[in-house]
Scaffold this active site. Sequence first.
Site, PDB file in Angstrom:
ATOM      1  N   VAL A 540       0.837  -1.198   0.000  1.00 11.45           N
ATOM      2  CA  VAL A 540       0.000   0.000   0.000  1.00 11.45           C
ATOM      3  C   VAL A 540       0.872   1.249   0.000  1.00 11.45           C
ATOM      4  O   VAL A 540       1.714   1.434   0.892  1.00 11.45           O
ATOM      5  CB  VAL A 540      -0.941   0.022   1.224  1.00 11.45           C
ATOM      6  CG1 VAL A 540      -1.863   1.238   1.165  1.00 11.45           C
ATOM      7  CG2 VAL A 540      -1.751  -1.264   1.300  1.00 11.45           C
ATOM      8  N   SER A 541       0.685   2.096  -1.001  1.00 16.86           N
ATOM      9  CA  SER A 541       1.352   3.398  -1.052  1.00 16.86           C
ATOM     10  C   SER A 541       0.414   4.436  -0.451  1.00 16.86           C
ATOM     11  O   SER A 541      -0.757   4.520  -0.835  1.00 16.86           O
ATOM     12  CB  SER A 541       1.685   3.768  -2.504  1.00 16.86           C
ATOM     13  OG  SER A 541       2.602   2.846  -3.053  1.00 16.86           O
ATOM     14  N   HIS A 591     -16.382  14.271   1.816  1.00 21.49           N
ATOM     15  CA  HIS A 591     -17.216  14.371   0.627  1.00 21.49           C
ATOM     16  C   HIS A 591     -17.117  15.772   0.001  1.00 21.49           C
ATOM     17  O   HIS A 591     -16.770  16.735   0.660  1.00 21.49           O
ATOM     18  CB  HIS A 591     -18.675  14.044   0.965  1.00 21.49           C
ATOM     19  CG  HIS A 591     -19.306  14.984   1.964  1.00 21.49           C
ATOM     20  ND1 HIS A 591     -19.848  16.195   1.615  1.00 21.49           N
ATOM     21  CD2 HIS A 591     -19.480  14.873   3.308  1.00 21.49           C
ATOM     22  CE1 HIS A 591     -20.337  16.800   2.685  1.00 21.49           C
ATOM     23  NE2 HIS A 591     -20.115  16.016   3.730  1.00 21.49           N
ATOM     24  N   GLY A 645     -17.665   1.738  10.656  1.00 23.16           N
ATOM     25  CA  GLY A 645     -16.806   2.594  11.466  1.00 23.16           C
ATOM     26  C   GLY A 645     -15.347   2.229  11.341  1.00 23.16           C
ATOM     27  O   GLY A 645     -14.960   1.312  10.608  1.00 23.16           O
ATOM     28  N   LYS A 698     -25.327   3.187   0.439  1.00 23.14           N
ATOM     29  CA  LYS A 698     -24.667   3.523   1.713  1.00 23.14           C
ATOM     30  C   LYS A 698     -25.308   4.761   2.340  1.00 23.14           C
ATOM     31  O   LYS A 698     -25.446   4.845   3.566  1.00 23.14           O
ATOM     32  CB  LYS A 698     -23.165   3.767   1.468  1.00 23.14           C
ATOM     33  CG  LYS A 698     -22.394   4.236   2.704  1.00 23.14           C
ATOM     34  CD  LYS A 698     -22.587   3.299   3.893  1.00 23.14           C
ATOM     35  CE  LYS A 698     -21.617   3.554   5.019  1.00 23.14           C
ATOM     36  NZ  LYS A 698     -21.609   4.897   5.557  1.00 23.14           N
ATOM     37  N   ASN A 702     -27.188   4.824   5.981  1.00 18.12           N
ATOM     38  CA  ASN A 702     -26.981   5.760   7.090  1.00 18.12           C
ATOM     39  C   ASN A 702     -28.293   6.371   7.562  1.00 18.12           C
ATOM     40  O   ASN A 702     -28.462   6.656   8.749  1.00 18.12           O
ATOM     41  CB  ASN A 702     -26.005   6.860   6.671  1.00 18.12           C
ATOM     42  CG  ASN A 702     -24.575   6.356   6.620  1.00 18.12           C
ATOM     43  OD1 ASN A 702     -24.338   5.143   6.674  1.00 18.12           O
ATOM     44  ND2 ASN A 702     -23.618   7.247   6.505  1.00 18.12           N
ATOM     45  N   GLU A 705     -29.739   3.757   9.659  1.00 18.24           N
ATOM     46  CA  GLU A 705     -28.922   3.779  10.891  1.00 18.24           C
ATOM     47  C   GLU A 705     -29.419   4.852  11.850  1.00 18.24           C
ATOM     48  O   GLU A 705     -29.549   4.623  13.064  1.00 18.24           O
ATOM     49  CB  GLU A 705     -27.475   4.027  10.483  1.00 18.24           C
ATOM     50  CG  GLU A 705     -26.495   4.305  11.576  1.00 18.24           C
ATOM     51  CD  GLU A 705     -25.152   4.724  10.999  1.00 18.24           C
ATOM     52  OE1 GLU A 705     -24.614   5.749  11.465  1.00 18.24           O
ATOM     53  OE2 GLU A 705     -24.655   4.042  10.078  1.00 18.24           O
TER      54      GLU A 705
END
Length: 1003
Positions: A540-541, A591, A645, A698, A702, A705
Site C-alpha cells: 500500500v502506497s 465528501h 466505522g 450507503k 446511514n 442507521e
Amino acid sequence: MVYCGPLSKACLPCRRRKLRCDLRRDACTQCTRAQLPCSGYRNTTALRFRDETNAVQRRVTAQKSDTTIPRSPPQSICSQARDIFYHNYVLGPTKPFEFLQTVYSQTSKDVHLSRSVDAVALAYLNSQRPSGRTEVEARRSYVSAIQYTSDAVQIPHLAQQDSTILAVLLLDLYEKITTREPVFQGAWAAHLDGALTLVKLRGDEQFIEPSIRRMLIRLSTNMLISCVASGRPVLDDLVNLRHTIAAHFPTPPDPKWQESDLVIEFARLRQDIANDVLADKMEATVALIELDSKFLKLGMQVPPAWQYTTIQVDTKSDHHYESYHHIHPAEHVCQMWNTFRATRILLNELIRSKCMDWQGRLNAGSRFQAIHERAAGAIKQMAMDICASLPQYIDGPPMSFLHAFGQTGSPSASSDLGNGTFPIGRPDPRYHLPCYRLIYPFYVAAQSSVVPPSLSKWVVGELRFMADYHAIKNAMTVANLLESGQKTDVGHVYAMLGSYAFVLDVNMAEGTEIHKLAMIGCGSMGGGMALLFAEHGITVSLNDPSEATMDQLLATAKKAGLQDRLQKRGSYEDLCKSLGSPKVFVFSLPHGTVGDSVVDGLHTYLAKGDIVIDASNENWQNTQRRQGNLVPQGVYYIGMGVSGGYQAARRGPSMCPSGEERALDIVMPLLRKVAAKDSQGNPCVAKAGTGGSGHYIKMIHNGIEHGMMSALAEGWQIMNLGLRMSYDEIADEFDRWNEDGELRGTFLVGIGADICRQKDDQGRHVLSIVEDKVVQDVDGTEGTGIWSQLEAVRLHVPAPSLTTAHFIRLASAFRADRKQVKGAFGGQFPVQEWGEAKADKRSVLESLRKAVYATFLASFVEGINIIDQADQESRWNINYSAVVQIWRNGCIIKADYITGMLAEIFREPNADLDLLHNKRVAEELKKTFPALKEIVVKGVEHNTIIPSLSATLEFLKYSTNTILPTQFYEAQMDYFGKHMFDLKSEPAGKPETGKHHFEWKLA
C-alpha cells in the site's frame, strides 16, 4: 510392446459395477435394467498390447532431471479446440451451450455427438487462429459427424435422444461459423429444420427438464435468427415450439424472450408486405404502427435488471457521438437493447416507405406527413442510442492517435496498426467481441437515409478504429460498404458477421490480480483499510496532506509487523510510479470538492484501465459525474459505500461497490478477502449495481442507521429516566435483547450494552459525562443523513422513522439555543418517572423491546422503499439480495433477525420491493403494534422524548388506513387553489391530479 493380459469385453458401466455383461447388440440387459446409458463394447484385441516406449522414455528423463515437475505432452489440435470451445460456449460468461455439460457427459458413447463437438470446436478454433491444417480437420470431422448423425436419425430410439438434437444444433453452429451467406436451402437452414422435426417427435415430456428446456430455447433462438437473416418465413412450428417452452417457464419470460416474440411479428409482417399478402397500404401502415407501439411498451416495462443508465459527460471523447453514453449492467443487456433499437429502425423505415406511397397518391396528406415525421424521429433516436452504447465497450487510444500515425483508411502493409498493436501497448482482448457485436447495429443505424451524414461518418470512423486497433477485419468490410453507398440487405450483413455463432470468450478479470494499491486519505477509516489491505499481502502506497497522519499510521503498522507493506508517497507522480498495471487507487476523503481535486491531480498520470475505488461517504451524484468524466480516458471509477466505522475498517468492513462490470470483476476478489464475513463465512460485499448506486445505498444505510439509533436512544432514556434503571441494569437488558428474539445479533444493541457499562479511570460511567448534542450534520462532516432525507422527500417516499430521527439530531446540535428556549418558556417539560409502570417493569421492558424492534424494521422498510424508487428512476439494476448480504455483518445496521427475514423475501421470484405489501413484514409490524402504542401512550403521558417511536406508530396507522384527515386537507386545497379532487366512488387510481372541482364560494 507390453502384454496387458486378458481383457473384459464388457461395457464400462458393467466393468465399474463388476457385473457380468451379456453383450447384447444395442445395449446390455444390465444397463437397461439400471436405466444407464450403455457405453458399448471394447475391441480387446487392440488393447492386449500397449506401446510403452514413450512412457519409459519419460520415466528415464524424469530420473535424470533435477526438476520434480514432469513435462506435459503437447495437446493435439482437436484437444485444444475442444478445450477452447468448452470454455467459451459451455462454461464462459454467456454459456449458450451450457446444457452440453449434462448431455455430453452422459452420452459420450454417442459417436455422432462426439464428432459434432469436434467439428464445431475445430471450426471455432480456425476462425480465431486460421490454419490450413485446422480447417481440413474441421471439415473432415464435419463430414464424419453428418454421416453418423444421419445414421442416428434413422433409428427411432436414437432419433429421440437429447444427444441427437444437440448434435444437429452443433452442426448448425458449424455452418454459421464457416458459411457467411444466408440462403433458404442447404445446410444453412437444413440442420435447424431437422432439429425441429426431431423435437416434434419427442412429445411434451421434454419440456419439464430445465437443461433440455435450455437446449430447446437455443434451438428456437437460432432458428428465429436464421429466418430473419435469410428473409425466410417464420414457420408455425417454430412459433408453437416457443409457446410450449414459455408455458413451462417457472417465472415470466425475460425481456429478451419478449423481444424475440416481437421480432417474429416483425419478420412475419415484413414477409406479408413483401409478398403482397398484406396488399392494402392502409392496413399495412396501421399494422406496422401497432407493432412499433408494442416495442415501445416493452422498452418502458423492462425490469430494473435489464435497464441501462445514461451518463452525461462534460467533455466528449472521440468515441462519443453525443455528450452522453449508456452503461448496461451486462453485455447481454446491451445486445438486447441494440436488437430492440435496430429492429425499430427497420420497422420505422417500413412505416416511412408506406407513408411515402400514400403521399405520392394522396398529395401528401397531413396525417401521413405526421406519421412519416414521427417514424423519422424514432429512427434518429434509435441510431443515437446505438452510438451511445459504444463508449462502454470501446478500448484504446483516442482516434486522433490514429491520425498521428497517418491512418486515414485501411491499415497499410508497413504499419503495425492493422495488426492490432500500437507503440503504447497491445489492445485489451476483453474488448474484441463486445466491439464485434456492435458492428451489425452500427450498420443498421448508419445505412438509414434518415440519420444525419455526421452520424454515418462517425460510425465509419469507429468501424475503422475497430479494424485498425482491434484487428477486426469485418469492421473494415462494413465501413467500406457504408462508405461506398451500396445498399446491402441487413440480413446479409448480419450473416456475413457470423450470425449467432460467436460468444464472449474472455473472462473480464482473468489474469488481473491486485498486488499494489494507493490509499489516498489516511485518517481513521483510510488508515484502518490500509492496514487491512497490508495484512492481506497488498503493498500500500500512502498519500495524505498530513505528514503526521501518515507517520502515525506507519508507527501503528510497525507495531503490527506490517511496516514493509506500507510506504509514504509525497507526490502524485511518485505515487503512480509505485503502482502496478492497472493502477488501483482507494479514496477515503471528505465528501465534496476534495475528491474532485484529487481526481484532477491524478489526471495526468492515469491511463486506460486504471481503477479508482471511492470508499468515502461521497454523494452519489458526484460519483456518477466523475464516472462519466473519466470515460474518455478509459479510467474506471467505482463508488463504494463502506460501513462499520473505523474499527470495522481495520477488521473487515461491509462494502457496497458499484460501477462498470469489468472493473468490479477485477476488484471483487480482493474486496471479498478483506470484507467482513457473515455467520456462514460469506463475505459482506457484492456488486450493488451500476453508476453511483453503491454510494446511494450507503447513504440510505446511514438514514436507516439514524432511525435505529434514535429508537434505541429513546428506549435507553425510557429505562434510565422513566424506569429509573442504572446504566449497568440497562446494559444487562440490552444483552438480553441482543441474545434472543427479534433484536438478536444487532450491532447497535450490542454496543449499547458496552456503552452503558464502560467506566473511565475515575470509576465514572463515561456515558454520564457525554453531552446530549449530535453536530455532524450541522458542522458538515456528515452529509449522508441530510441527503437521505432529501431523497425521501424528492422521491415522494414517506419515511417518518428516518426523517424524525434526523430532526432530533438537528435540534440536539444547538444546545445553547435549547437553553435559551428553555429560559423563554420558564422551564422545560421534564421527563417524568413512569411510577406505575415500575410495578410491572418486566412487562413494560418487553413492550419496549417490541417497540424498538418495530422502529428498526420500519426504518429498513422505509429505506428500501427509497432505494427502490431511485433504482427505478436511475436504472441501476440493484441486486437487493446482494444488498441484504452486504448488511449481514460489518456494518452499523447489522440485525440478524431482520436481514435474515429480508434475505428470504428477496430470494422469492419477483419479490415486491414495497415491503409493506409483503405478508410476513406486515405480520411482524402488526404484532408489534399494541406494544408500540403502549410505549408511545406512556411516553406522551410522562413527557418522554420519543420522536422516532411515535413517528413509527403514526406511520403504521396512516399507511394501513383508507380514511385519512387529508380528505379535509384536499377540500381546503380545492377551496382556495382549485387543485381538484377525486370522488370516493371512483377507483383509487394513481397519485395524479383529480378530475373534479367545486365552487365552494363564488368569487
